[in-house]
Design an enzyme around this catalytic site. Structure first.
Site, PDB file in Angstrom:
ATOM      1  N   LYS A   1       0.883  -0.946  -0.061  1.00 38.68           N
ATOM      2  CA  LYS A   1       0.067  -0.040  -0.037  1.00 38.68           C
ATOM      3  C   LYS A   1       0.950   1.196   0.197  1.00 38.68           C
ATOM      4  CE  LYS A   1      -3.829  -2.270   1.867  1.00 38.68           C
ATOM      5  NZ  LYS A   1      -4.041  -3.317   2.962  1.00 38.68           N
TER       6      LYS A   1
ATOM      7  N   GLN B   1      -5.371  -2.330   9.083  1.00 40.08           N
ATOM      8  CA  GLN B   1      -5.153  -3.543   8.363  1.00 40.08           C
ATOM      9  C   GLN B   1      -5.846  -4.712   9.070  1.00 40.08           C
ATOM     10  OE1 GLN B   1      -3.353  -3.941   5.368  1.00 40.08           O
ATOM     11  NE2 GLN B   1      -3.849  -5.891   5.458  1.00 40.08           N
TER      12      GLN B   1
ATOM     13  N   ASP C   1     -12.063   1.515   2.899  1.00 44.86           N
ATOM     14  CA  ASP C   1     -12.068   0.091   2.781  1.00 44.86           C
ATOM     15  C   ASP C   1     -13.665  -0.244   2.635  1.00 44.86           C
ATOM     16  OD1 ASP C   1      -9.926  -1.408   2.604  1.00 44.86           O
ATOM     17  OD2 ASP C   1      -9.598  -1.737   4.739  1.00 44.86           O
TER      18      ASP C   1
END
Ligand code: NDP
Length: 284
Positions: free
Chosen positions: A49, A93, A116
């Protein structure tokens, strides 16, 4: 022989588009990624990322918290990032250590920074068909279909898997494009027969090489979301395989995505795109 959809090339093109937009608008865009603990695959995903952010001209703000972090401590950091105007997207994460309340963490991220798309309100917006921040993996699959000019309207679309982050939003996005959508799961009575109906088959079942040629209609579009660890690779490192048995299915399919190099890089590119979209939403 199927056309192999190159997710790496497509993702690279999308990242170039994002970089161009950021540079030409002289935009300051930032993504914060929080890693809790030392899970080695998560550490690799965070590095990817960071690399993607670099390629797009997005500022990367990485935070690593110890394995024994309490939910309250994580929420405090999220609050700080919610209030920071330099941070346009926030991602925690996963997987998280067991003591952390995952739902509390997801819901604490500001709705407009939820890149997300894990918050209930953003999931609901996808359901309603009025959304700006779709979950990365289903959005990546839709982008692949679009860039390959694959018609969805009126097509039999079968999604194998009903998780909240892949299967369910995937089905909704296909439905919004007027596909005739069936969702399969572990209790589906005759999975093979249902899959065999599909013009577009999206497989997200976490079962290595499960879908073989006898599940696939001739000429179907086969999108393999699965990423499974298949032990040590020939050149060291880990070997990754999808949920689709590529060798068996490729001759029967019309289009197919490889693993690695298919949906994975598209998911990452969509995270970058969501971060840019989030910036624009926050400035409105
Ligand atoms: P989950 O484990 O949350 O869900 C798996 C789904 O598959 C469940 O709905 C389960 O059914 C269904 N399933 C399992 N076995 C069968 C079976 N034998 N027959 C029919 N259905 C079955 O997985 P995720 O959705 O999180 O991820 C799916 C895969 O995609 C994984 O391999 C994951 O690593 C990968 N992934 C890849 C990403 C990418 O960027 N390419 C991003 C996210 C995930 P039930 O609900 O009944 O248990």
């Amino acid at each position: 022989m199927a056309k192999i959809i190159d997710g790496n090339a497509m993702a690279a093109a999308i990242k170039t588009e994002i970089k161009t937009e950021i540079e030409s608008g002289n935009l300051q865009v930032g993504l914060a990624v929080i890693l809790v603990g030392n899970d080695p695959p998560s550490q690799i995903y965070v590095k990817y990322k960071q690399k993607d952010c670099g390629e797009c001209g997005i500022h990367f703000y990485g935070y690593t918290l110890p394995e024994d972090t309490k939910t309250e401590e994580l929420l405090e950091l999220i609050d700080t990032l919610n209030a920071d105007p330099k941070v346009n997207g926030i991602l925690v994460q996963q997987p998280l250590p067991a003591q952390i309340d995952l739902t509390a963490a997801n819901e604490r991220i500001s709705s407009l920074k939820d890149v997300d798309s894990f918050r209930a309100d953003n999931v609901g917006r996808v359901m309603l068909g009025s959304y700006a921040l779709p979950a990365g993996t289903p959005a990546g699959v839709m982008e692949m279909l679009k860039r390959e000019n694959i018609e969805i309207a009126g097509k039999e679309c079968v999604v194998v898997g009903r998780s909240n982050i892949v299967g369910k939003p995937m089905a909704m996005l296909l439905l919004h494009e007027n596909g005739t959508v069936t969702i399969c799961h572990s209790k589906t009575a005759d999975l093979k027969a249902v899959c065999k109906r599909a013009d577009i088959l999206v497989v997200a079942m976490r079962q290595p090489n499960f879908i073989t040629a006898d599940y696939v209609k001739k000429g179907a579009v086969v999108i393999d979301v699965g990423i499974n660890d298949a032990g040590e690779g020939a050149k060291g490192g880990r070997k990754l395989v999808g949920d689709v048995d590529f060798v068996s299915v490729e001759p029967a399919a019309g289009y197919i995505t490889p693993v690695p190099g298919g949906v994975g890089p598209m998911t990452r590119a969509m995270l970058m795109r969501n971060t840019l979209t989030a910036k624009k939403l926050q400035e409105k």
